[in-house]
Design a protein around this motif. Sequence first.
Motif, PDB file in Angstrom:
ATOM      1  N   ARG A   1     -13.536 -20.636  -9.304  1.00 17.05           N
ATOM      2  CA  ARG A   1     -14.376 -20.280  -8.554  1.00 17.05           C
ATOM      3  C   ARG A   1     -13.805 -20.251  -7.118  1.00 17.05           C
ATOM      4  NH1 ARG A   1     -19.836 -23.631  -7.701  1.00 17.05           N
ATOM      5  NH2 ARG A   1     -20.262 -22.495  -5.390  1.00 17.05           N
TER       6      ARG A   1
ATOM      7  N   TRP B   1     -11.501 -19.296   1.525  1.00 19.35           N
ATOM      8  CA  TRP B   1     -10.369 -18.823   2.128  1.00 19.35           C
ATOM      9  C   TRP B   1     -10.697 -18.621   3.765  1.00 19.35           C
ATOM     10  CZ3 TRP B   1      -6.186 -19.616  -0.288  1.00 19.35           C
ATOM     11  CH2 TRP B   1      -6.049 -19.653  -1.409  1.00 19.35           C
ATOM     12  N   ASN B   2     -11.850 -18.040   4.062  1.00 17.25           N
ATOM     13  CA  ASN B   2     -12.076 -18.177   5.447  1.00 17.25           C
ATOM     14  C   ASN B   2     -12.263 -19.594   6.230  1.00 17.25           C
ATOM     15  OD1 ASN B   2     -13.483 -16.634   8.071  1.00 17.25           O
ATOM     16  ND2 ASN B   2     -14.888 -18.345   7.524  1.00 17.25           N
TER      17      ASN B   2
ATOM     18  N   GLN C   1     -11.713 -17.341  -6.002  1.00 18.51           N
ATOM     19  CA  GLN C   1     -12.386 -16.327  -5.976  1.00 18.51           C
ATOM     20  C   GLN C   1     -13.443 -16.413  -4.573  1.00 18.51           C
ATOM     21  OE1 GLN C   1     -14.047 -15.407  -9.451  1.00 18.51           O
ATOM     22  NE2 GLN C   1     -11.983 -15.326 -10.572  1.00 18.51           N
ATOM     23  N   ASP C   2     -13.521 -17.544  -4.103  1.00 19.50           N
ATOM     24  CA  ASP C   2     -14.347 -17.609  -2.816  1.00 19.50           C
ATOM     25  C   ASP C   2     -13.833 -17.344  -1.513  1.00 19.50           C
ATOM     26  OD1 ASP C   2     -16.443 -18.566  -1.449  1.00 19.50           O
ATOM     27  OD2 ASP C   2     -16.490 -20.901  -1.975  1.00 19.50           O
ATOM     28  N   GLU C   3     -14.780 -16.288  -1.126  1.00 16.73           N
ATOM     29  CA  GLU C   3     -14.022 -16.041   0.279  1.00 16.73           C
ATOM     30  C   GLU C   3     -14.463 -16.655   1.468  1.00 16.73           C
ATOM     31  OE1 GLU C   3     -15.727 -11.927   1.172  1.00 16.73           O
ATOM     32  OE2 GLU C   3     -14.718 -11.105  -0.613  1.00 16.73           O
ATOM     33  N   LEU C   4     -15.646 -17.553   1.318  1.00 14.85           N
ATOM     34  CA  LEU C   4     -15.900 -18.271   2.324  1.00 14.85           C
ATOM     35  C   LEU C   4     -14.970 -19.538   2.309  1.00 14.85           C
ATOM     36  CD1 LEU C   4     -19.842 -18.837   2.249  1.00 14.85           C
ATOM     37  CD2 LEU C   4     -18.397 -17.663   3.998  1.00 14.85           C
TER      38      LEU C   4
ATOM     39  N   TRP D   1      -8.431 -20.895   6.584  1.00 17.77           N
ATOM     40  CA  TRP D   1      -7.956 -20.146   7.616  1.00 17.77           C
ATOM     41  C   TRP D   1      -8.390 -20.411   9.116  1.00 17.77           C
ATOM     42  CZ3 TRP D   1      -3.823 -17.096   9.005  1.00 17.77           C
ATOM     43  CH2 TRP D   1      -3.729 -16.674  10.017  1.00 17.77           C
TER      44      TRP D   1
ATOM     45  N   ASN E   1     -19.519 -18.144  10.797  1.00 21.32           N
ATOM     46  CA  ASN E   1     -18.376 -18.776  10.231  1.00 21.32           C
ATOM     47  C   ASN E   1     -17.146 -18.766  10.829  1.00 21.32           C
ATOM     48  OD1 ASN E   1     -20.243 -18.943   7.794  1.00 21.32           O
ATOM     49  ND2 ASN E   1     -19.487 -17.053   7.266  1.00 21.32           N
TER      50      ASN E   1
ATOM     51  N   TYR F   1     -17.245 -27.080   5.137  1.00 21.27           N
ATOM     52  CA  TYR F   1     -17.446 -26.426   3.928  1.00 21.27           C
ATOM     53  C   TYR F   1     -17.767 -27.537   2.741  1.00 21.27           C
ATOM     54  CZ  TYR F   1     -17.555 -22.629   0.700  1.00 21.27           C
ATOM     55  OH  TYR F   1     -17.847 -21.623  -0.249  1.00 21.27           O
TER      56      TYR F   1
END
Length: 308
Positions: free
Chosen positions: A74, A82-83, A77-80, A86, A256, A264
């Motif tokens: 999970r 990776w954000n 696959q979690d865009e939040l 970054w 975000n 997070y």
Amino acid sequence: MTATRALVPIAPGAAKRSRRRRGDLRVALFFIAPAAIGFVAFFLIPAIRGIWFSFTDQNLIGGGEFIGTANYERMFQDELFWNALWVTLEYVVINIGVQTVLAVGIAVLMHRLTRSAVIRGIILLPYLVANVVVALVWFWMMDYSTGIINVFIDWLGGDRVAFFGDEALAIPTIALINVWRFVGYTALLIFAGLQTIPSELYEAGSLDGASEPRMFRSITLPLLRPVLALVLVITVVGSFQIFDTVAVTTGGGPINSTRVIYYYIYQQAFEKFDLGYASALSVFLLVVLALIAYFQLKIMRSNQSDLA
């Protein structure tokens, strides 16, 4: 041969040294015990439990069923996530880059010009203030409507700046606030390393006609490398753990742009009560920081000194 060796008497001096070493070991263990107990109770055991939780569906209410690597799948696959990673990297690059350059400059100036304890105390003052207090004070000072900095910009005829409300400025603003707080502490660590460099090297450089910039490049930086490697590991790991400044200023916003990885993890654990997923994020961060620290020390050859 074995019987012959058994008949050889042990010298009184060797026996005395052996008893002394055992006594020193017992004393050392006595002094190490409180720290060791604290480490096991508050770091090692929670870390092991966290690793176990990362493979379960644990939450604040119950759960705890083993689900294998589902949390890690999970996570990737979690865009939040990776954000957040970054955003954290952006913060670390700005914070460490500016802080290290300023800290080295301040430390070298103290070492070459003055070693006053009063000046060292003044430089350390921001670090002695609680991080939450520092964040709130700067947050009020940079407020778009009533902050003294924006009032001054407006008085000069410029446009007010939304330091915490602009997506492009929020992370650099937070990074520079923490530079202001930690640069004195980092400078003193580097200053301590400069104290180990023999003054005779600078005297020889002066006699040879070397300028201060040349001595900095040829003497200070090479001999400071082991200390600088350790300082960079400490500051980089600390920067990845940024949380309180974000929590009391932007809360992860706007959109975000300041949701760092620690914040997070906090949201997943204590707002969504998903301890299993939060533990997986924490384990991932632990592995990343361990690898970063290892490669930093390896690349900078922290275990070698040019003074040898």
